[in-house]
Design an enzyme around this catalytic site. Structure first.
Site, short mmCIF file in Angstrom:
data_model
loop_
_atom_site.label_atom_id
_atom_site.label_comp_id
_atom_site.label_asym_id
_atom_site.label_seq_id
_atom_site.Cartn_x
_atom_site.Cartn_y
_atom_site.Cartn_z
N HIS A 1 3.98 -0.56 -6.52
CA HIS A 1 3.74 -1.92 -6.01
C HIS A 1 3.15 -2.84 -7.08
CE1 HIS A 1 3.64 0.71 -2.38
NE2 HIS A 1 4.51 -0.19 -2.01
N HIS B 1 -4.38 1.14 -3.72
CA HIS B 1 -3.59 0.50 -2.67
C HIS B 1 -2.97 1.55 -1.74
CE1 HIS B 1 0.42 -1.44 -1.43
NE2 HIS B 1 -0.49 -1.97 -0.66
#
Length: 165
Positions: free
Chosen positions: A126, A107
């Site tokens: 995250h 990501h």
């Protein structure tokens, strides 16, 4: 393409603004990409990369749930070798339970943690979670790609890294 105004006056011919901008943007992007490639050279494919072969650990020293951080294929590429409780896609060793992955989240590139009790790699930034038993596929989170898996083999009782898939 013929377009009519709402009041049905006179038909207009040609490209509308959206189609013109899309065609122009595509053409510019293609020109930029083409200009970055050397003349007559094809883009390198992953198969063309010459990965080093390095010893990581003795098979008989790896116990289920054990993790071993290392760098592969270069010092700027953190990776992790783990021995899972059961077999895994691309695994080697006893029951095919030894696997290795890049430790960088797909990501945003944050460093992942291996949670031995849950048998998964998790991004603390995250919360993207990856399953090392299933080829590093994403379980949940904002990442959109599986983790790069380090290709392994067992040679002379040693687990060796041989490439990246």
């Amino acid at each position: 393409m013929i377009q009519h105004d709402d009041d049905q006056r006179k038909p207009r011919r040609g490209l509308n603004r959206r189609d013109f901008l899309a065609a122009t943007g595509t053409g510019v992007a293609g020109a930029v990409v083409a200009s970055t490639l050397p003349r007559g050279a094809a883009a390198a494919s992953p198969a063309a990369i010459d990965y080093p072969i390095i010893d990581l650990a003795a098979v008989d020293e790896l116990t289920p749930g054990m993790e071993l951080p290392f760098e592969y294929p270069d010092p700027n590429s953190p990776a992790i070798l783990v021995r899972l409780r059961d077999g895994a896609e691309g695994g080697v060793g006893p029951d095919g339970s030894i696997v290795a992955y890049s430790l960088l989240c797909t990501h945003k590139g944050c460093a992942l943690n291996f949670l031995a009790d849950r048998q998964m790699l998790v991004c603390p930034s995250h919360w993207s979670s990856f399953d090392p038993a299933k080829g590093g596929r994403i379980i949940i989170g904002q990442a959109s790609q599986a983790l790069p898996q380090i290709k392994l083999r067992v040679e002379g009782g040693m687990v060796q890294a041989t490439g990246v898939s």
